[in-house]
Motif scaffolding. Structure first.
Motif, PDB file in Angstrom:
ATOM      1  N   LEU A  42     -17.038  25.277  -4.854  1.00  0.00           N
ATOM      2  CA  LEU A  42     -17.375  23.854  -4.259  1.00  0.00           C
ATOM      3  C   LEU A  42     -18.694  23.823  -3.582  1.00  0.00           C
ATOM      4  N   ILE A  43     -18.625  24.660  -2.597  1.00  0.00           N
ATOM      5  CA  ILE A  43     -19.836  24.862  -1.723  1.00  0.00           C
ATOM      6  C   ILE A  43     -20.928  25.338  -2.507  1.00  0.00           C
ATOM      7  N   THR A  44     -20.588  26.339  -3.211  1.00  0.00           N
ATOM      8  CA  THR A  44     -22.120  26.989  -4.225  1.00  0.00           C
ATOM      9  C   THR A  44     -22.531  25.742  -5.095  1.00  0.00           C
ATOM     10  N   GLY A  45     -21.470  24.973  -5.634  1.00  0.00           N
ATOM     11  CA  GLY A  45     -22.352  23.886  -6.485  1.00  0.00           C
ATOM     12  C   GLY A  45     -22.924  22.929  -5.664  1.00  0.00           C
ATOM     13  N   ARG A  46     -22.393  22.672  -4.526  1.00  0.00           N
ATOM     14  CA  ARG A  46     -23.279  21.680  -3.412  1.00  0.00           C
ATOM     15  C   ARG A  46     -24.674  22.208  -3.226  1.00  0.00           C
ATOM     16  N   ILE A  47     -24.653  23.484  -2.792  1.00  0.00           N
ATOM     17  CA  ILE A  47     -25.920  23.999  -2.510  1.00  0.00           C
ATOM     18  C   ILE A  47     -26.805  23.927  -3.722  1.00  0.00           C
ATOM     19  N   ILE A  48     -26.524  24.506  -4.892  1.00  0.00           N
ATOM     20  CA  ILE A  48     -27.411  24.470  -6.172  1.00  0.00           C
ATOM     21  C   ILE A  48     -27.768  22.836  -6.380  1.00  0.00           C
ATOM     22  N   CYS A  49     -26.923  21.938  -6.438  1.00  0.00           N
ATOM     23  CA  CYS A  49     -27.166  20.471  -6.488  1.00  0.00           C
ATOM     24  C   CYS A  49     -28.303  19.966  -5.420  1.00  0.00           C
ATOM     25  N   GLY A  50     -28.177  20.611  -4.068  1.00  0.00           N
ATOM     26  CA  GLY A  50     -29.186  19.972  -3.186  1.00  0.00           C
ATOM     27  C   GLY A  50     -30.442  20.749  -3.300  1.00  0.00           C
ATOM     28  N   ILE A  51     -30.493  21.966  -3.935  1.00  0.00           N
ATOM     29  CA  ILE A  51     -31.710  22.483  -4.113  1.00  0.00           C
ATOM     30  C   ILE A  51     -32.477  21.776  -5.257  1.00  0.00           C
ATOM     31  N   GLY A  52     -31.537  21.449  -6.296  1.00  0.00           N
ATOM     32  CA  GLY A  52     -32.113  20.803  -7.504  1.00  0.00           C
ATOM     33  C   GLY A  52     -32.584  19.282  -7.088  1.00  0.00           C
ATOM     34  N   GLN A  53     -31.890  18.643  -6.196  1.00  0.00           N
ATOM     35  CA  GLN A  53     -32.324  17.420  -5.556  1.00  0.00           C
ATOM     36  C   GLN A  53     -33.562  17.349  -5.032  1.00  0.00           C
ATOM     37  N   ALA A  54     -33.758  18.647  -4.137  1.00  0.00           N
ATOM     38  CA  ALA A  54     -35.129  18.766  -3.137  1.00  0.00           C
ATOM     39  C   ALA A  54     -36.318  19.067  -4.158  1.00  0.00           C
ATOM     40  N   PHE A  55     -36.193  19.652  -5.123  1.00  0.00           N
ATOM     41  CA  PHE A  55     -37.059  19.902  -6.155  1.00  0.00           C
ATOM     42  C   PHE A  55     -37.682  18.420  -6.647  1.00  0.00           C
ATOM     43  N   GLY A  56     -36.726  17.512  -7.157  1.00  0.00           N
ATOM     44  CA  GLY A  56     -37.148  16.117  -7.555  1.00  0.00           C
ATOM     45  C   GLY A  56     -37.937  15.455  -6.525  1.00  0.00           C
ATOM     46  N   THR A  57     -37.184  15.451  -5.336  1.00  0.00           N
ATOM     47  CA  THR A  57     -37.658  14.796  -4.180  1.00  0.00           C
ATOM     48  C   THR A  57     -39.258  14.970  -3.669  1.00  0.00           C
ATOM     49  N   ALA A  58     -39.471  16.157  -3.817  1.00  0.00           N
ATOM     50  CA  ALA A  58     -40.828  16.764  -3.599  1.00  0.00           C
ATOM     51  C   ALA A  58     -41.916  16.266  -4.541  1.00  0.00           C
ATOM     52  N   ASN A  59     -41.328  15.938  -5.677  1.00  0.00           N
ATOM     53  CA  ASN A  59     -42.329  15.513  -6.799  1.00  0.00           C
ATOM     54  C   ASN A  59     -42.248  14.357  -7.380  1.00  0.00           C
ATOM     55  N   ASN A  60     -41.285  13.561  -7.198  1.00  0.00           N
ATOM     56  CA  ASN A  60     -41.164  12.065  -7.552  1.00  0.00           C
ATOM     57  C   ASN A  60     -42.490  11.200  -7.313  1.00  0.00           C
ATOM     58  N   SER A  61     -42.831  11.277  -6.178  1.00  0.00           N
ATOM     59  CA  SER A  61     -43.933  10.468  -5.517  1.00  0.00           C
ATOM     60  C   SER A  61     -44.940  10.732  -6.367  1.00  0.00           C
ATOM     61  N   MET A  62     -45.288  11.994  -6.471  1.00  0.00           N
ATOM     62  CA  MET A  62     -46.576  12.515  -7.248  1.00  0.00           C
ATOM     63  C   MET A  62     -46.323  12.155  -8.736  1.00  0.00           C
ATOM     64  N   LEU A  63     -45.227  12.382  -9.329  1.00  0.00           N
ATOM     65  CA  LEU A  63     -45.250  11.585 -10.649  1.00  0.00           C
ATOM     66  C   LEU A  63     -45.509  10.283 -10.938  1.00  0.00           C
ATOM     67  N   VAL A  64     -44.889   9.469 -10.019  1.00  0.00           N
ATOM     68  CA  VAL A  64     -45.239   7.938 -10.051  1.00  0.00           C
ATOM     69  C   VAL A  64     -46.570   7.813  -9.869  1.00  0.00           C
ATOM     70  N   ALA A  65     -47.141   8.267  -8.853  1.00  0.00           N
ATOM     71  CA  ALA A  65     -48.824   8.182  -8.577  1.00  0.00           C
ATOM     72  C   ALA A  65     -49.401   8.503  -9.970  1.00  0.00           C
ATOM     73  N   GLN A  66     -49.116   9.536 -10.559  1.00  0.00           N
ATOM     74  CA  GLN A  66     -49.847  10.203 -11.751  1.00  0.00           C
ATOM     75  C   GLN A  66     -49.681   9.101 -12.818  1.00  0.00           C
ATOM     76  N   TYR A  67     -48.889   8.163 -13.072  1.00  0.00           N
ATOM     77  CA  TYR A  67     -48.506   7.153 -14.128  1.00  0.00           C
ATOM     78  C   TYR A  67     -48.923   6.084 -13.699  1.00  0.00           C
ATOM     79  N   ARG A  68     -49.221   5.647 -12.679  1.00  0.00           N
ATOM     80  CA  ARG A  68     -49.543   4.363 -12.002  1.00  0.00           C
ATOM     81  C   ARG A  68     -50.789   3.920 -12.478  1.00  0.00           C
TER      82      ARG A  68
END
Length: 68
Positions: A42-68
């Motif tokens: 359960l803890i391992t899954g939470r760590i993997i999920c947190g890393i995946g969410q951080a990937f997205g958070t770092a790039n979401n604004s750049m992706l939105v600005a690219q298509y705007r």
């Protein structure tokens, strides 16, 4: 750790691919959390999920600005 790696990957491969990969990584973490029979997985899954969410958070604004 995930946001730093996500920022690097977003600059190298582009935000669209990085956000897509972040969804796959986070999905794998959620599946691992859903089927975990003990606390360690359960803890391992939470760590993997947190890393995946951080990937997205770092790039979401750049992706939105690219298509705007």
């Amino acid at each position: 750790m995930g946001a730093i790696l996500g920022g690097y990957l977003g600059g190298k491969y582009g935000p669209k691919l990085t956000v897509t990969v972040s969804c796959l990584v986070a999905g794998a973490g959620w599946i691992l959390m859903a089927v975990s029979p003990n606390l360690t997985l359960l803890i391992t899954g939470r760590i993997i999920c947190g890393i995946g969410q951080a990937f997205g958070t770092a790039n979401n604004s750049m992706l939105v600005a690219q298509y705007r």
